[in-house]
Design a protein around this motif. Structure first.
Motif, PDB file in Angstrom:
ATOM      1  N   GLU A  15       0.264  10.299  -4.731  1.00  0.00           N
ATOM      2  CA  GLU A  15       0.499   9.718  -5.827  1.00  0.00           C
ATOM      3  C   GLU A  15       1.737   8.751  -5.537  1.00  0.00           C
ATOM      4  N   HIS A  16       2.181   8.542  -4.590  1.00  0.00           N
ATOM      5  CA  HIS A  16       3.286   7.571  -4.202  1.00  0.00           C
ATOM      6  C   HIS A  16       2.720   6.478  -3.315  1.00  0.00           C
ATOM      7  N   VAL A  43     -10.974   8.667   0.126  1.00  0.00           N
ATOM      8  CA  VAL A  43      -9.705   7.933   0.021  1.00  0.00           C
ATOM      9  C   VAL A  43      -8.415   8.740   0.971  1.00  0.00           C
ATOM     10  N   PRO A  44      -8.368  10.124   1.037  1.00  0.00           N
ATOM     11  CA  PRO A  44      -7.216  10.538   1.890  1.00  0.00           C
ATOM     12  C   PRO A  44      -7.023   9.834   3.168  1.00  0.00           C
ATOM     13  N   HIS A  45      -8.212   9.548   3.649  1.00  0.00           N
ATOM     14  CA  HIS A  45      -8.022   9.063   5.210  1.00  0.00           C
ATOM     15  C   HIS A  45      -7.865   7.483   5.060  1.00  0.00           C
ATOM     16  N   ALA A  46      -8.507   6.793   4.084  1.00  0.00           N
ATOM     17  CA  ALA A  46      -8.120   5.411   3.844  1.00  0.00           C
ATOM     18  C   ALA A  46      -6.565   5.075   3.693  1.00  0.00           C
ATOM     19  N   GLN A  47      -5.934   6.036   2.815  1.00  0.00           N
ATOM     20  CA  GLN A  47      -4.527   5.934   2.541  1.00  0.00           C
ATOM     21  C   GLN A  47      -3.966   6.109   3.789  1.00  0.00           C
ATOM     22  N   ASP A 254       6.514  20.361  -7.974  1.00  0.00           N
ATOM     23  CA  ASP A 254       7.169  19.477  -9.094  1.00  0.00           C
ATOM     24  C   ASP A 254       7.662  18.182  -8.271  1.00  0.00           C
ATOM     25  N   VAL A 255       6.848  17.583  -7.648  1.00  0.00           N
ATOM     26  CA  VAL A 255       7.002  16.340  -6.962  1.00  0.00           C
ATOM     27  C   VAL A 255       7.597  15.068  -8.049  1.00  0.00           C
ATOM     28  N   PRO A 256       8.867  14.640  -7.487  1.00  0.00           N
ATOM     29  CA  PRO A 256       9.350  13.456  -8.405  1.00  0.00           C
ATOM     30  C   PRO A 256       8.828  12.280  -8.093  1.00  0.00           C
TER      31      PRO A 256
END
Length: 281
Positions: A15-16, A43-47, A254-256
């Motif tokens: 998300e970041h 998407v995970p590997h592209a990011q 609870d990632v900020p």
């Protein structure tokens, strides 16, 4: 593998990603959980490919069950080797724990009795991991909530002997030290004094939760809040002894928003600069 920079890092959260690409924060590295990237693409590997082009990478495993009595999962090791060959991370680490029984994975990091038999199992497994992956791994000290009557070795002696026998390094989780010390009523500074600091290749910092029990407070390694002040104090004392080390802010629940994580990383960076300079003087 080359070495992680002696600088602060944070765990990568998808998300970041856009904010990271837009702002290019001044960080030494990002850490990822290996098991989140064992698919072939998408998407995970592209990011991760884009992230890897700009930053050093720490690969952190949670599923090898290093302390389990059975054989390591050969397919899991194959997937880990593929990740390492694909991204060439600067570090690979795993936990001093067990997490599986037979073919059942328990989705938890469970404690071990510190005995000669457990020591042999852990060392044999680390030897296999390092041979299969073609790199030195770091072993993380656990946060624990129970102790075993069978244990005959202090945890720090156990870790030192693992390093001696296998040549692995250590990942020192300072929050885990504080959590275990509070839960078992021992002195965290005495633990750290006995810890084999010369083997530390990375440090973890995280927040913890507290539950009030009739016997006293129970601390839980929850990774869902800022690093606690006593943990920051212990971390500064460690850096004063060791000099700068790669230091990760772990925040998995609870990632900020990204700026909150960057503020925690900046505090670690300030300690690395000020306290590390004193250690090097």
């Amino acid at each position: 593998m080359t070495r992680l920079p002696d600088a602060p890092g944070i765990g990568f959260k998808p998300e970041h990603f856009e904010a990271i690409r837009a702002t290019r924060p001044d960080l030494g590295f990002f850490e990822i959980h290996a098991e989140n990237y064992m698919g072939a693409g998408g998407v995970p590997h592209a990011q991760l490919t884009a992230l890897r082009a700009d930053y050093a990478l720490s690969l952190h495993g949670v599923g090898l069950s290093i302390g389990g009595p059975g054989r390591l999962d050969s397919d899991h090791l194959t997937r880990l080797r593929a990740l390492i060959d694909r991204y060439h991370p600067e570090s690979f680490s795993e936990h001093l724990a067990w997490a599986s029984h037979g073919e059942a994975y328990l989705n938890d990091l469970l404690p071990l009795p510190y005995t000669p038999q457990t020591l042999r199992i852990v060392c044999d497994h680390i030897d296999e991991v390092q041979e299969r992956l073609g790199c030195t791994m770091l072993l993380e000290n656990p946060a624990t909530y129970v102790l075993f009557e069978q244990s005959t070795l202090p945890e720090t002696d156990f870790l030192a002997e693992v390093v001696k026998r296998t040549g692995c390094g250590l990942l020192l989780d300072v929050n885990n030290v504080f959590v275990s010390a509070s839960n078992h009523r021992f002195d965290p500074r005495a633990y750290l004094e006995a810890f084999p600091m010369q083997a530390v290749g990375e440090i973890h910092l995280a927040g913890h939760a507290t539950e009030d029990l009739p016997s006293g407070p129970l601390l839980i390694d929850a990774h869902g809040c800022p690093v606690a002040e006593p943990v920051w104090t212990l971390y500064a004392e460690v850096i004063a002894r060791t000099g700068p080390r790669p230091s990760l802010i772990e925040w998995d629940n609870d990632v900020p928003a990204l700026p909150v994580l960057l503020a925690e990383a900046a505090r670690a960076g300030d300690i690395l600069t000020r306290t590390g300079a004193l250690a090097d003087a």
